[in-house]
Write a protein that holds these residues in place. Structure first.
Motif, mmCIF file in Angstrom:
data_model
loop_
_atom_site.group_PDB
_atom_site.id
_atom_site.type_symbol
_atom_site.label_atom_id
_atom_site.label_comp_id
_atom_site.label_asym_id
_atom_site.label_seq_id
_atom_site.Cartn_x
_atom_site.Cartn_y
_atom_site.Cartn_z
ATOM 1 N N GLN A 53 30.782 25.219 12.972
ATOM 2 C CA GLN A 53 31.992 24.989 12.182
ATOM 3 C C GLN A 53 32.574 26.314 11.698
ATOM 4 O OE1 GLN A 53 30.901 22.233 9.050
ATOM 5 N NE2 GLN A 53 31.585 20.491 10.277
ATOM 6 N N ALA A 54 33.847 26.298 11.439
ATOM 7 C CA ALA A 54 34.497 27.488 10.906
ATOM 8 C C ALA A 54 33.783 27.941 9.631
ATOM 9 C CB ALA A 54 35.964 27.191 10.614
ATOM 10 N N GLY A 55 33.597 29.247 9.524
ATOM 11 C CA GLY A 55 32.874 29.807 8.398
ATOM 12 C C GLY A 55 31.389 29.989 8.650
ATOM 13 N N GLY A 56 30.903 29.409 9.741
ATOM 14 C CA GLY A 56 29.497 29.509 10.075
ATOM 15 C C GLY A 56 29.137 30.794 10.793
ATOM 16 N N SER A 57 27.877 30.869 11.209
ATOM 17 C CA SER A 57 27.362 32.071 11.857
ATOM 18 C C SER A 57 26.596 31.728 13.130
ATOM 19 C CB SER A 57 26.412 32.817 10.908
ATOM 20 O OG SER A 57 27.075 33.239 9.738
ATOM 21 N N LEU A 58 26.587 32.678 14.036
ATOM 22 C CA LEU A 58 25.767 32.603 15.238
ATOM 23 C C LEU A 58 25.270 34.004 15.552
ATOM 24 C CD1 LEU A 58 27.793 30.364 17.751
ATOM 25 C CD2 LEU A 58 25.600 29.799 16.704
ATOM 26 N N ARG A 59 24.132 34.094 16.208
ATOM 27 C CA ARG A 59 23.668 35.387 16.705
ATOM 28 C C ARG A 59 23.456 35.272 18.205
ATOM 29 N NH1 ARG A 59 18.424 39.267 15.515
ATOM 30 N NH2 ARG A 59 17.319 37.709 16.755
ATOM 31 N N LEU A 60 24.187 36.082 18.931
ATOM 32 C CA LEU A 60 24.041 36.152 20.375
ATOM 33 C C LEU A 60 23.012 37.212 20.734
ATOM 34 C CD1 LEU A 60 27.776 35.991 21.541
ATOM 35 C CD2 LEU A 60 26.217 34.118 20.954
ATOM 36 N N ARG B 1 33.189 41.180 10.223
ATOM 37 C CA ARG B 1 32.571 39.868 10.414
ATOM 38 C C ARG B 1 31.443 39.903 11.445
ATOM 39 N NH1 ARG B 1 35.438 35.812 12.590
ATOM 40 N NH2 ARG B 1 36.811 37.184 13.809
ATOM 41 N N PHE B 2 31.590 40.736 12.463
ATOM 42 C CA PHE B 2 30.597 40.824 13.537
ATOM 43 C C PHE B 2 29.823 42.132 13.422
ATOM 44 C CE2 PHE B 2 32.878 38.032 16.961
ATOM 45 C CZ PHE B 2 33.021 37.015 16.017
ATOM 46 N N THR B 3 28.562 42.098 13.851
ATOM 47 C CA THR B 3 27.736 43.301 13.877
ATOM 48 C C THR B 3 26.975 43.364 15.198
ATOM 49 O OG1 THR B 3 27.428 43.224 11.478
ATOM 50 C CG2 THR B 3 25.909 44.605 12.752
ATOM 51 N N SER C 61 31.257 34.347 9.428
ATOM 52 C CA SER C 61 32.611 33.909 9.054
ATOM 53 C C SER C 61 33.428 33.567 10.289
ATOM 54 C CB SER C 61 33.311 34.992 8.231
ATOM 55 O OG SER C 61 32.565 35.309 7.082
ATOM 56 N N LEU C 62 32.843 32.784 11.150
ATOM 57 C CA LEU C 62 33.503 32.475 12.418
ATOM 58 C C LEU C 62 34.779 31.667 12.212
ATOM 59 C CD1 LEU C 62 30.337 31.807 14.535
ATOM 60 C CD2 LEU C 62 32.155 33.401 15.158
ATOM 61 N N LYS C 63 35.753 31.928 13.077
ATOM 62 C CA LYS C 63 37.048 31.264 13.034
ATOM 63 C C LYS C 63 37.286 30.534 14.361
ATOM 64 C CE LYS C 63 38.888 35.183 10.376
ATOM 65 N NZ LYS C 63 39.935 36.228 10.324
ATOM 66 N N PRO C 64 38.131 29.515 14.346
ATOM 67 C CA PRO C 64 38.429 28.817 15.607
ATOM 68 C C PRO C 64 38.921 29.761 16.705
ATOM 69 C CG PRO C 64 39.204 27.521 13.764
ATOM 70 C CD PRO C 64 38.738 28.828 13.190
ATOM 71 N N GLU C 65 39.628 30.815 16.326
ATOM 72 C CA GLU C 65 40.131 31.754 17.325
ATOM 73 C C GLU C 65 39.041 32.626 17.933
ATOM 74 O OE1 GLU C 65 41.294 31.277 14.216
ATOM 75 O OE2 GLU C 65 41.941 33.176 13.289
ATOM 76 N N ASP C 66 37.819 32.519 17.426
ATOM 77 C CA ASP C 66 36.681 33.222 18.059
ATOM 78 C C ASP C 66 36.116 32.431 19.230
ATOM 79 O OD1 ASP C 66 35.635 34.129 14.752
ATOM 80 O OD2 ASP C 66 36.617 35.438 16.224
#
Length: 127
Positions: A13-20, A67-69, A85-90
């Motif tokens: 969801q928007a505002g969430g986080s992920l680590r690739l 937002r990204f590192t 702080s992920l956004k739909p446009e990501d």
């Protein structure tokens, strides 16, 4: 030669986080600059973040700065992209790429500077 395999994508969801994560094989990894690119449907692949072989320098696209590192662990042959702080446009397919010709303190930011890439991992951010 470098082989790259991305993982860690998914739906958030928007505002969430992920680590690739990007697992690399091949001798050239530890002396190569690394980058993350992304491609959304109907759009060109764009630079997201890059890091030098020694991790002494990083560079980010304005759209993700703060937002990204990006980070790397040469002992584990792995590059990471922490996305907060992920956004739909990501929303896009994210690709890990290696620039084996760049061994200094310069972070390549253009696609043609990278000569190896993985299959990509899908990141979907819902609003």
């Amino acid at each position: 030669q470098v082989q790259l395999v991305e993982s860690g994508g998914g739906l958030v969801q928007a505002g969430g986080s992920l680590r690739l994560s990007c697992a690399a094989s091949g001798r050239a990894f530890s002396t190569s600059a690394m980058g993350w690119f992304r491609q959304a449907p109907g759009k060109e692949r764009e630079f997201v973040a890059g890091i030098t072989w020694s991790a002494d320098s990083t560079y980010y696209a304005d759209s993700v700065k703060g937002r990204f590192t990006i980070s790397r662990d040469n002992a584990k042959n792995t590059v990471y992209l922490q996305m907060n702080s992920l956004k739909p446009e990501d929303t896009a397919v994210y690709y890990c790429e290696a620039a084996t010709s760049y061994r200094g303190s310069y972070v390549p930011v253009i696609s043609y500077q990278y000569n190896y890439w993985g299959q990509g991992t899908q990141v979907t951010v819902s609003s």
